[in-house]
Scaffold this active site. Sequence first.
Site, short mmCIF file in Angstrom:
data_model
loop_
_atom_site.label_atom_id
_atom_site.label_comp_id
_atom_site.label_asym_id
_atom_site.label_seq_id
_atom_site.Cartn_x
_atom_site.Cartn_y
_atom_site.Cartn_z
N LEU A 21 0.62 -0.95 -0.15
CA LEU A 21 -0.32 0.30 0.06
C LEU A 21 1.21 0.92 -0.17
O LEU A 21 1.67 0.95 0.83
CB LEU A 21 -0.89 -0.21 0.70
N ASP A 22 0.40 2.38 -0.83
CA ASP A 22 1.53 3.40 -1.18
C ASP A 22 1.26 3.92 0.16
O ASP A 22 0.25 4.32 1.22
CB ASP A 22 1.21 4.27 -2.10
N LEU A 23 2.56 5.33 0.66
CA LEU A 23 2.64 6.08 2.03
C LEU A 23 1.76 6.57 2.16
O LEU A 23 1.15 6.38 3.42
CB LEU A 23 3.97 7.27 1.33
N SER B 283 -1.98 6.29 1.15
CA SER B 283 -3.02 4.94 1.53
C SER B 283 -2.77 4.52 2.93
O SER B 283 -2.00 3.88 3.49
CB SER B 283 -2.45 3.91 0.58
#
Length: 239
Positions: free
Chosen positions: A101-103, A105
């Site tokens: 999951l990106d930063l 999110s």
Amino acid sequence: MERLQKYISRCGFASRRKAEELIRQGRVFVNGKQAPAEGMLVSVDDTVVVDGNILRLPEELVYYLLYKPEGFLCTLSDPHAIHTIMELLPDSPRTFPVGRLDLDSSGLIICTNDGEFANRLAHPSFEHEKEYEVYAVWKKSAPARLQARKIISRLETGIMLDGKETAPAKVDIRKLDESGVLFRIVIHEGRNRQVRRMCDAIGLDVKVLKRIRIGHLEIQSMLPGEYIKLSNDDISVFL
């Protein structure tokens, strides 16, 4: 004897795909010698070292379901990261995240030391559903309500990313007005920043993205930073 990347995966250091990258980067040594780029077989009697870490097969396989908060990187370590999700999990046994999951999110991610399970869970051919709650605003002026619904429905039929169309998704619009749209989307692929890029392609700028379900595992009443240990029954559904 087994392939080196599979052994690294079973040791819980990384997924098989990541292990292949580590080998190609020259970061893996077997019995004191740098491992060749491909095709090497090892046994439990060999000494495998990755980035200075001697690998050993885990005595216990563990599976954690973590509610990742915003601002935490999904990585084992990063000298430039302020926070990583490893801070939120037990130090032993060592685990790694399955997927990312990106930063910016938040939401559910599974962490484990079972490389074979991770490989099966992450591979798109097994089509494990992932559900996200999204709040996005229009990058330009908001279209009329009917036209907006038509635009958003394109997410269901497929969006072209990197020359390849995404698989059909399921979209449930919860709120739609001039300020933006709140919806849920279910996908079973795992392309890099896929939901954000799909939204960008139809003119939506994602402001909040939270993964609320992986397969049958739901976020329910979990709080950011909280994790639960999954049972054999929990993970058997993915096998």
